[in-house]
Design a protein around this motif. Structure first.
Motif, mmCIF file in Angstrom:
data_model
loop_
_atom_site.group_PDB
_atom_site.id
_atom_site.type_symbol
_atom_site.label_atom_id
_atom_site.label_comp_id
_atom_site.label_asym_id
_atom_site.label_seq_id
_atom_site.Cartn_x
_atom_site.Cartn_y
_atom_site.Cartn_z
ATOM 1 N N ALA A 1 0.843 -1.212 0.000
ATOM 2 C CA ALA A 1 0.000 0.000 0.000
ATOM 3 C C ALA A 1 0.870 1.250 0.000
ATOM 4 O O ALA A 1 0.580 2.234 -0.687
ATOM 5 N N GLY A 2 1.977 1.203 0.772
ATOM 6 C CA GLY A 2 2.911 2.336 0.794
ATOM 7 C C GLY A 2 3.532 2.561 -0.580
ATOM 8 O O GLY A 2 3.671 3.702 -1.039
ATOM 9 N N SER A 3 3.872 1.464 -1.268
ATOM 10 C CA SER A 3 4.449 1.585 -2.617
ATOM 11 C C SER A 3 3.462 2.243 -3.577
ATOM 12 O O SER A 3 3.850 2.921 -4.520
ATOM 13 N N LEU A 4 2.172 2.032 -3.322
ATOM 14 C CA LEU A 4 1.139 2.631 -4.178
ATOM 15 C C LEU A 4 0.774 4.047 -3.718
ATOM 16 O O LEU A 4 -0.173 4.653 -4.234
ATOM 17 N N GLY A 5 1.483 4.541 -2.703
ATOM 18 C CA GLY A 5 1.255 5.915 -2.219
ATOM 19 C C GLY A 5 0.012 6.067 -1.374
ATOM 20 O O GLY A 5 -0.474 7.180 -1.162
ATOM 21 N N ARG A 6 -0.519 4.951 -0.839
ATOM 22 C CA ARG A 6 -1.776 5.041 -0.080
ATOM 23 C C ARG A 6 -1.565 5.244 1.429
ATOM 24 O O ARG A 6 -2.522 5.397 2.151
ATOM 25 N N LEU A 7 -0.314 5.210 1.894
ATOM 26 C CA LEU A 7 -0.098 5.343 3.339
ATOM 27 C C LEU A 7 0.557 6.669 3.708
ATOM 28 O O LEU A 7 1.127 6.803 4.791
ATOM 29 N N GLU A 8 0.472 7.660 2.834
ATOM 30 C CA GLU A 8 0.997 8.987 3.183
ATOM 31 C C GLU A 8 -0.083 9.702 3.999
ATOM 32 O O GLU A 8 -1.011 10.300 3.454
ATOM 33 N N ALA A 9 0.054 9.610 5.325
ATOM 34 C CA ALA A 9 -0.978 10.193 6.198
ATOM 35 C C ALA A 9 -0.693 11.648 6.514
ATOM 36 O O ALA A 9 -1.612 12.442 6.701
ATOM 37 N N VAL A 10 0.599 12.005 6.609
ATOM 38 C CA VAL A 10 0.945 13.362 7.033
ATOM 39 C C VAL A 10 1.926 13.976 6.047
ATOM 40 O O VAL A 10 2.933 13.366 5.701
ATOM 41 N N SER A 11 1.593 15.184 5.577
ATOM 42 C CA SER A 11 2.508 15.919 4.690
ATOM 43 C C SER A 11 2.709 17.322 5.260
ATOM 44 O O SER A 11 1.737 18.012 5.570
ATOM 45 N N PHE A 12 3.974 17.709 5.394
ATOM 46 C CA PHE A 12 4.264 19.061 5.893
ATOM 47 C C PHE A 12 4.541 20.029 4.738
ATOM 48 O O PHE A 12 5.138 21.080 4.941
ATOM 49 N N SER A 13 4.107 19.665 3.523
ATOM 50 C CA SER A 13 4.312 20.517 2.342
ATOM 51 C C SER A 13 3.669 21.900 2.556
ATOM 52 O O SER A 13 2.591 22.016 3.139
ATOM 53 N N LEU A 14 4.358 22.939 2.047
ATOM 54 C CA LEU A 14 3.826 24.301 2.177
ATOM 55 C C LEU A 14 3.138 24.768 0.892
ATOM 56 O O LEU A 14 2.748 25.930 0.782
ATOM 57 N N PHE B 1 -0.682 18.991 6.614
ATOM 58 C CA PHE B 1 -0.757 19.207 8.057
ATOM 59 C C PHE B 1 -1.218 20.631 8.353
ATOM 60 O O PHE B 1 -2.055 20.857 9.231
ATOM 61 N N TRP B 2 -0.698 21.594 7.570
ATOM 62 C CA TRP B 2 -0.975 23.006 7.857
ATOM 63 C C TRP B 2 -2.423 23.367 7.549
ATOM 64 O O TRP B 2 -3.075 24.061 8.340
ATOM 65 N N SER B 3 -2.906 22.918 6.375
ATOM 66 C CA SER B 3 -4.308 23.236 6.050
ATOM 67 C C SER B 3 -5.239 22.529 7.031
ATOM 68 O O SER B 3 -6.273 23.057 7.428
ATOM 69 N N GLY B 4 -4.847 21.326 7.472
ATOM 70 C CA GLY B 4 -5.681 20.576 8.407
ATOM 71 C C GLY B 4 -5.716 21.220 9.776
ATOM 72 O O GLY B 4 -6.775 21.368 10.381
ATOM 73 N N ILE B 5 -4.536 21.640 10.252
ATOM 74 C CA ILE B 5 -4.490 22.153 11.619
ATOM 75 C C ILE B 5 -5.116 23.552 11.692
ATOM 76 O O ILE B 5 -5.784 23.889 12.663
#
Lengths: 55, 573
Positions: free
Chosen positions: B212-225, B233-237
Motif C-alpha cells: 500500500a505504501g508503494s502505491l502511495g496510499r499510506l501517506e498520512a501526514v505531509s508538511f508541504s507548504l 498538516f498546515w491546512s488541516g491544523i
C-alpha cells in the motif's frame, strides 16, 4: 461509558447550575485540555512515522 | 441482497426508530423537546455529537477516498481537537450561563436582533441544503448499486427519521443515535476484519502495508507548504481548526447536542470524548478504504464502480470502445497482480534491488490502470454530459455487495442508513429549534404557551424533513459527497464563526459594524470560491478573519447610531 438512563431525565427539571467542578483525578480543566492536545501530538507523530516507514 | 440481508436491514432500522419513539413519547415543554430536559450524561453527549458528524457520507466517501488517494484526508481532522478545546473552554460556559436554546440567541444579547437573524438565516440556508445531501447520499448510491427506486428510497428514509424526530425531539435524537452509532461501528469493524482476512490470504499483513505504501496510499501526514495541495498538516491544523470551531461552536445541529447536558462538565467531557476519538476513527475508516485497495490488487475490480455510468456507454454506439478499454484494463490488471506478487516476494526476502525495481513497475502499472479509468470516465462524459462518472463513493459498497456473505451485507447497508438517519435527525431537530426559537417565538408569536411552542416545533421538524426530502429529490450527484458537504460548510462557517469570535473577543465592536462586516465577508468568500482555486478549507479562515477585521474597522471608522452596549456574555452577562 454512558448512563443508560441518561436521556430520560425528569421532565421540567431545573436548568443545570453553571458551577463546574474540575474532574477529580485531573484537578483542573487545563490538565484535561493539555492531555487531549498531547494525545493529538502523539497521533500526528505516529501517523508521520507510518508515512515514513511505508513510503 | 438476499432475503436475510433485507431482514437484517429492516429489523435494525425499524427496531431503533420504534424504540426511540416509545421511550421518548410525551414531551410537553420546549425544555424537554429541544434540550432533552438537561438530563444527558457525558457519554450520551459524546456519542450524540459523534453520530451527528458521522453521516452516511462519512462511511461511503471516506473509504472511497482511502481507496483512491490513501490516508491524507485524515489531516482534515487535525484541527478538530484544538477546536473542541476552545469550544469547551470558551463557548459552553457562555451558552449555559445565558440558558439559551440556540447559539444565535447569544448574538442578540451581545449585538442586536438583526445580527441574530443573520446568523440564524446563514445556518438555516447552509444546514437546510446539507440536510438534503445527508439523505440523498445513501439513496443515490444504493439505488445505483441495487437497482432500488431512488425517489422511493429517499422518501422512505426521510419518513423514518421524521417519525421519531417529530415524536421525541432532542431526547429521541440522542437515544437513537447511540444505538445507530453502535451498529455503525460494529459494522465497520466487521468489514475491516473480513478485509484483513481476505488480504492476508494473499500476503502477510506487514507486506500488505508495504505494498500500500508503494502505491502511495499510506501517506498520512505531509508538511508541504504548497498552497495548491489540498490536504496538508498546515491546512488541516489551521483550516480544519476554523471549520471545526465554527461547526461545533456555532452550528445548532452540534450546539443542540451538548446543550442537552446535565451540567457544563457533562457537555465538556462529551466534547473531549470526540477530541480524543475522532482522529483515530477517521484514520480507521480511511484504512478500511486502503484495505479495499489492497484487496483489489489481487481481485479484479470493475473498470468503473458506478454501474449506471458504464450502462450509459454500453447502450450507445460507442459500446465497442468501452469493451476495448475493459479488455486493456483487464490485461493491465493481470500484469499488475503479477508485479504485486513479485514485489511481495522481494519484500519478504528483503532484496532491496528487486524491491526498488518491482515498486517502480507496480507504480507504473497502477498509473496506467488509473489512466484507463480516466479514459473511461471521459468516454462516459462524451456520451452523456449529464452522467457523472466519478465513482469513489461506490467503491466500498461494491466490495461489500460482491465479496461479503449474506447477513453481513444487510448489516453494512444498515450501517449506511443508520449513519444517514442519525445525522439527519440532528439536523432536523436543529433546524426546527432555530426556526421556532429564533424566528417564530422571537418575531411571529412571542407570548404563547409552552405547549403551543412544542406543537410548532413538531410541525417545523416535519416541515424541514419534507424540505430535506425535496432537496434530496432534486439533487444531482456532485464530485465527491464528503467534499461537497465540507465545501458547502466552508462557504458559510467562516462568516458565522467570525460573528461569534467578534462577540467573544472584540468588546468594542457593536451590532451594525459586525452585521455589515459579515455581509461583506460572505460576499467576498463566495466571489473567491467562484473565481479562484483556493483550497476550500481556507475559506473558513478567510471568512472569519474578514468579519473580525472589517467589524473592527467599521466600528472605528463609522460614527454609527448610538447602540446599546452590552458586556460580552463571556465576561459574565
Amino acid at each position: 461509558m454512558s448512563d443508560p438512563a441518561g436521556s430520560h431525565g425528569t421532565p421540567g427539571a431545573a436548568p443545570p447550575e453553571v458551577a463546574d467542578p474540575p474532574p477529580p483525578i485531573l484537578r483542573s480543566w487545563g490538565r484535561v485540555y493539555a492531555l487531549v492536545l498531547g494525545w493529538l501530538g502523539i497521533l500526528v507523530l505516529l501517523m508521520y512515522g507510518l508515512t515514513l516507514r511505508y513510503r | 441482497m438476499s432475503p436475510l440481508d433485507y431482514v437484517v436491514l429492516a429489523g435494525t432500522l425499524l427496531a431503533i426508530a420504534s424504540y426511540g419513539i416509545w421511550r421518548t413519547r410525551g414531551s410537553r415543554d420546549l425544555e424537554g423537546y429541544l434540550r432533552a430536559d438537561h438530563a444527558l450524561k457525558w457519554g450520551a453527549i459524546g456519542l450524540s455529537v459523534m453520530a451527528t458528524q458521522a453521516s452516511a457520507i462519512t462511511f461511503l466517501s471516506t473509504p472511497g477516498f482511502g481507496y483512491e488517494k490513501g490516508l491524507m484526508f485524515v489531516q482534515n481532522y487535525f484541527g478538530l481537537p484544538l477546536a473542541l478545546v476552545v469550544v469547551s473552554a470558551l463557548f459552553i460556559p457562555v451558552y449555559y450561563r445565558l440558558k439559551v436554546y440556540t447559539a444565535y440567541e447569544y448574538l442578540e444579547r451581545r449585538f442586536d436582533l438583526k445580527t441574530r437573524q443573520l446568523g440564524a438565516m446563514l445556518f438555516l440556508l447552509q444546514r437546510g441544503l446539507a440536510a438534503g445531501i445527508t439523505i440523498y447520499a445513501p439513496a443515490i448510491i444504493l439505488s445505483n448499486l441495487l437497482g432500488w427506486n431512488l425517489r422511493l428510497t429517499i422518501v422512505v428514509a426521510g419518513l423514518i427519521v421524521i417519525a421519531y424526530t417529530v415524536s421525541g425531539g432532542s431526547r429521541a435524537v440522542s437515544l437513537t443515535q447511540r444505538h445507530q452509532l453502535m451498529v455503525v461501528l460494529a459494522g465497520m469493524l466487521v468489514a475491516f476484519v473480513l478485509l484483513v482476512v481476505h488480504v492476508t490470504r494473499q500476503v502477510p499483513f506487514d507486506t500488505a502495508l508495504r505494498i500500500a505504501g508503494s502505491l502511495g496510499r499510506l501517506e498520512a501526514v505531509s508538511f508541504s507548504l504548497d498552497p495548491g495541495k489540498r490536504y496538508t498538516f498546515w491546512s488541516g491544523i489551521l483550516g480544519g481548526f476554523f471549520l471545526a470551531l465554527s461547526y461545533f461552536g456555532t452550528d445548532q445541529s452540534q450546539v443542540g447536542r451538548y446543550l442537552g447536558g446535565a451540567s457544563v462538565a457533562a457537555s465538556r467531557f462529551g466534547l473531549m470524548f470526540n477530541a480524543v476519538l475522532k482522529v483515530p476513527m477517521q484514520f480507521f475508516i480511511l484504512l478500511v478504504g486502503v484495505m479495499v485497495c489492497l484487496f483489489y490488487q489481487f481481485e479484479e475490480p470493475p473498470l468503473l464502480f458506478k454501474k449506471t455510468a458504464l450502462a450509459v456507454v454500453e447502450q450507445s454506439a460507442r459500446a465497442p470502445e468501452l469493451r476495448a478499454l475493459e479488455e486493456r484494463y483487464s490485461k493491465n490488471f493481470a500484469e499488475k497482480r503479477d508485479a504485486v506478487r513479485e514485489l511481495a516476494a522481494a519484500l519478504e526476502r528483503d532484496d532491496a534491488a528487486a524491491v526498488a525495481s518491482d515498486q517502480a513497475r507496480v507504480r507504473d502499472l497502477d498509473a496506467r490502470g488509473e489512466a484507463l479509468r480516466t479514459e473511461a470516465k471521459g468516454l462516459v462524459r462524451e456520451v452523456d454530459r449529464r452522467e457523472n462518472p466519478n465513482d469513489a463513493d461506490y467503491v466500498f459498497l461494491t466490495f461489500v455487495f460482491n465479496h461479503l456473505p449474506a447477513g453481513i451485507v444487510g448489516l453494512l447497508v444498515a450501517v449506511i442508513f443508520c449513519a444517514a438517519l442519525s445525522a439527519n435527525s440532528s439536523e432536523l431537530n436543529a433546524l426546527a429549534s432555530t426556526s421556532t426559537v429564533d424566528v417564530y417565538r422571537r418575531l411571529v408569536r412571542p407570548a404563547e404557551s409552552e405547549r403551543h411552542y412544542v406543537r410548532v416545533s413538531r410541525a417545523l421538524t416535519a416541515f424541514w424533513g419534507v424540505v430535506s426530502i425535496g432537496f434530496a429529490l432534486g439533487a444531482g450527484l456532485v464530485e465527491n459527497l464528503i467534499e461537497a458537504v465540507n465545501i458547502l460548510g466552508s462557504l458559510f462557517y467562516g462568516t458565522i464563526l467570525g460573528l461569534f469570535l467578534t462577540a467573544f473577543l472584540v468588546k468594542r465592536v457593536r451590532g451594525t459594524a459586525v452585521f455589515l462586516a459579515a455581509i461583506a465577508a460572505e460576499g467576498t468568500v463566495i466571489a473567491l470560491y467562484l473565481t479562484t482555486s483556493i483550497g476550500y478549507l481556507w475559506f473558513n479562515v478567510i471568512g472569519c478573519a474578514l468579519v473580525l477585521a472589517l467589524g473592527t474597522l467599521f466600528e472605528v471608522l463609522g460614527p454609527g447610531p448610538k447602540e446599546r452596549t452590552v458586556a460580552p456574555a463571556g465576561a459574565g452577562s
